[in-house]
Design a protein around this motif. Sequence first.
Motif: not given
Length: 308
Positions: A70-82
């Motif tokens: 969650i810390a290194v994959c999901l949350v950091p990838g959200l800004p550009l993905g969103v």
Amino acid sequence: MTRPPQVPVSEGSPLRGALLWGALSVLVAPRAPLPLTAAAPARLDLAVMPLGEPVVVLGEHWLAGEAVAIAVCLVPGLPLGVAAAREFAVSGRGTPLPYDPPTRLVTTGPYGYVRNPMQVSMAGAYLVLGTLDARFLAAVPVVVAYGAGLAAWHEGEQPAGRFGAGWADYRRAVRPWGPRLRPVMPPASVYVDAGCSTCSEVGRWIAARNPSGLRVLEAGDHPGGPRRITYERADGQAFQGMAAVAHVLTHIHLGRALAGWFLLIPGITRFAQLCADAFGYGPRAVPAGPDRPGPGQARAPAERGKRG
């Protein structure tokens, strides 16, 4: 009877999080608040993973691995993905999925910098994960091969047939992998109250950065009488307050755009707006007609506020 092969999972799977959560969460609920976007896939994973036995055998530290995922994959990838998924949904009226493609050519947001922002962000995520485990680096050429092969072939066939010359112009201007430092953006406008000292300073700051495709206009000239700084695209989409500021940042350069995309994450935009309102930058009335100052002018000190 032959026992089915077992897949040991000792520390969860950051790779699974990178592949599924980053895209799935955004596509299913692009407007959901950030905590919910992160919590829903995590809760699903926690419920489903123990049901995988005997094919999947969980190690004693798998919950710790889940937290790392969650810390290194999901949350950091959200800004550009969103940001990328939002543009497909809001501007393109579709999704990145082949069976539900956008009905409009999407050239705004991350697509003003690079044609394949989702593949680029995934490759970047694997490079970051490679600092934790070198095996993740093996996924980078897979992502690049997919983007340069299947995705590029699909790109060349589908958009060209749907969008014609517009797609050809966009393809010449924006690279598929190497992001531009300055974007190529379609026309948009930002309306700023010239009668507010702080607001007019914001307007001058924006104009001085020579934003791509963005005009800085007087708020009093807007027919809707906006009460906050307002950003509008040529297709009629409009955003106010901190959401408008975030969209303005995407017209300047890649560094500012990254900050703008982070600010546009659901939940963060609202929190930023609450902070701005608390510091006195809330809504204000913009006079029209003879009482409205022109661009570069200011109201009398008694009427001047720092909100815009």
